[in-house]
Design a protein around this motif. Structure first.
Motif, PDB file in Angstrom:
ATOM      1  N   ARG A   1      -4.139   3.442  -8.644  1.00  0.00           N
ATOM      2  CA  ARG A   1      -4.612   4.763  -8.247  1.00  0.00           C
ATOM      3  C   ARG A   1      -5.022   4.698  -6.773  1.00  0.00           C
ATOM      4  N   ASP A   2      -4.062   4.380  -5.910  1.00  0.00           N
ATOM      5  CA  ASP A   2      -4.421   4.137  -4.515  1.00  0.00           C
ATOM      6  C   ASP A   2      -3.562   4.917  -3.527  1.00  0.00           C
ATOM      7  N   CYS A   3      -3.148   6.124  -3.924  1.00  0.00           N
ATOM      8  CA  CYS A   3      -2.473   7.023  -2.988  1.00  0.00           C
ATOM      9  C   CYS A   3      -3.530   7.837  -2.248  1.00  0.00           C
ATOM     10  N   HIS A   4      -3.119   8.595  -1.249  1.00  0.00           N
ATOM     11  CA  HIS A   4      -4.099   9.424  -0.534  1.00  0.00           C
ATOM     12  C   HIS A   4      -4.832  10.319  -1.527  1.00  0.00           C
ATOM     13  N   ILE A   5      -4.055  10.994  -2.377  1.00  0.00           N
ATOM     14  CA  ILE A   5      -4.626  11.732  -3.500  1.00  0.00           C
ATOM     15  C   ILE A   5      -3.918  11.271  -4.765  1.00  0.00           C
ATOM     16  N   SER A   6      -4.686  10.881  -5.763  1.00  0.00           N
ATOM     17  CA  SER A   6      -4.136  10.428  -7.047  1.00  0.00           C
ATOM     18  C   SER A   6      -4.660  11.342  -8.151  1.00  0.00           C
TER      19      SER A   6
ATOM     20  N   ASP B   1       0.848  -1.198   0.000  1.00  0.00           N
ATOM     21  CA  ASP B   1       0.000   0.000   0.000  1.00  0.00           C
ATOM     22  C   ASP B   1       0.883   1.248   0.000  1.00  0.00           C
ATOM     23  N   PRO B   2       0.839   2.071  -1.053  1.00  0.00           N
ATOM     24  CA  PRO B   2       1.672   3.278  -1.072  1.00  0.00           C
ATOM     25  C   PRO B   2       1.367   4.230   0.079  1.00  0.00           C
ATOM     26  N   LYS B   3       0.140   4.179   0.606  1.00  0.00           N
ATOM     27  CA  LYS B   3      -0.231   5.079   1.700  1.00  0.00           C
ATOM     28  C   LYS B   3       0.515   4.754   2.991  1.00  0.00           C
ATOM     29  N   GLN B   4       1.125   3.552   3.069  1.00  0.00           N
ATOM     30  CA  GLN B   4       1.900   3.193   4.242  1.00  0.00           C
ATOM     31  C   GLN B   4       3.314   3.761   4.205  1.00  0.00           C
TER      32      GLN B   4
END
Length: 314
Positions: free
Chosen positions: A214-219, A192-195
């Protein structure tokens, strides 16, 4: 005679083992031994090597009590790449504190992406993680850290930060993270890129070299659904290569969200963004917005039709 033959065989075997070990060390050195971290020295107004000595590092122009930013370039790039120099300049103007560049050009300049660069990704990510641990041991606060990465550099920024510690870095801006060699690996798809940081902004500009995720906090999906750009030119400024140029432009020009174009698809569409929200370093990651955003781009610089950003919201 038999004893001498046995001794000779043993000596030969030992030599083989030593050669294999030394060869492995040299191979590792060819990957990690050429990586340098450079910092912008505000006195000489140029990039200089980060000191190897921790005490000298702590007393350099990079002060542990201040903010820091690290730029990680992509494939076939280095500190002499046009956008890298422009970004160092932009960070020094818009962000107080230390500005550094992870320079791995001896590895990234290879033409063979799949055969000579991608296999070393693990080692490169470990080098970044080790540098972050070193900085923390000197007194730098990861909560004051900002990392920008483009293409392979974006993947390195995310993975190196994850290995350093989940969400220890304050923010990562990942510009069109590389897709080839990553999107097709199931293990990578589970990460998870958000981690990687407390705040992760991803900017997507291409479908051929950029990730499908497309799974960053904001993409941000730039131009035509984040798949291609009307400003695309031959390499290195194709749709993929334009991403850091958009990011540099966004220091002074506003790329604002627009309603999702009809031809685009989204699984995590963001809703209700504030009027002042914009792509790039000045993106307000504390706005409460999460998910996918869309922003139009133009054929020529500044790649947006918005007026110059002078510190006031247009």
């Amino acid at each position: 005679m038999a004893q001498r033959l046995m001794n000779g065989a043993r000596l030969w075997a030992i030599c083989v083992v030593i050669c294999v070990i030394c060869g492995g060390v040299k191979a590792a050195d060819r990957v990690t031994g050429t990586i340098r971290f450079l910092m912008f020295d505000r006195d000489s107004n140029q990039l200089v090597n980060v000191p190897d000595n921790n005490a000298a590092f702590a007393k350099s122009s990079c002060k542990p009590s201040e903010q820091f930013a690290i730029i990680v370039h992509g494939w076939r790039e280095g500190t002499d790449t046009e956008w890298v120099g422009d970004m160092v300049s932009n960070f020094t103007v818009h962000r107080p504190g230390c500005v550094m560049v992870m320079h791995y050009a001896n590895n990234s300049h290879t033409i063979d992406y799949f055969g000579e660069l991608l296999p070393h990704f693990d080692k490169l990510a470990n080098v970044l993680a080790a540098h972050l641990r070193r900085m923390e041991s000197i007194g730098f606060d990861p909560a004051k850290g900002h990392i920008f990465g483009f293409s392979m550099g974006a993947q390195l920024a995310l993975e190196g930060s994850r290995r350093f510690g989940l969400q220890k870095i304050n923010r990562i801006d990942a510009c069109d993270p590389a897709g080839p060699g990553f999107d097709t690996v199931p293990e990578n798809m589970l990460l998870d890129p958000k981690q990687a940081a407390r705040q992760v902004q991803c900017i997507h500009t291409s479908a051929n070299f950029g990730t499908r995720r497309r799974d960053c906090h904001i993409s941000w999906n730039m131009g035509n659904c984040g798949r291609d750009q009307v400003a695309a030119r031959p390499f290195p400024k194709g749709s993929h290569g334009l991403c850091p140029y958009f990011y540099n432009s966004a220091f002074a020009h506003r790329f604002h969200p627009v309603p999702k174009p009809k031809q685009c698809v989204s699984q995590r569409l963001a809703h209700g963004w504030p009027r002042e929200l914009r792509m790039g370093y000045h993106c307000d990651m504390n706005s409460g917005v999460s998910g996918e955003l869309f922003s139009l781009t133009t054929r020529n610089f500044p790649f947006t039709d918005e007026q110059v950003f002078d510190g006031m919201i247009p």
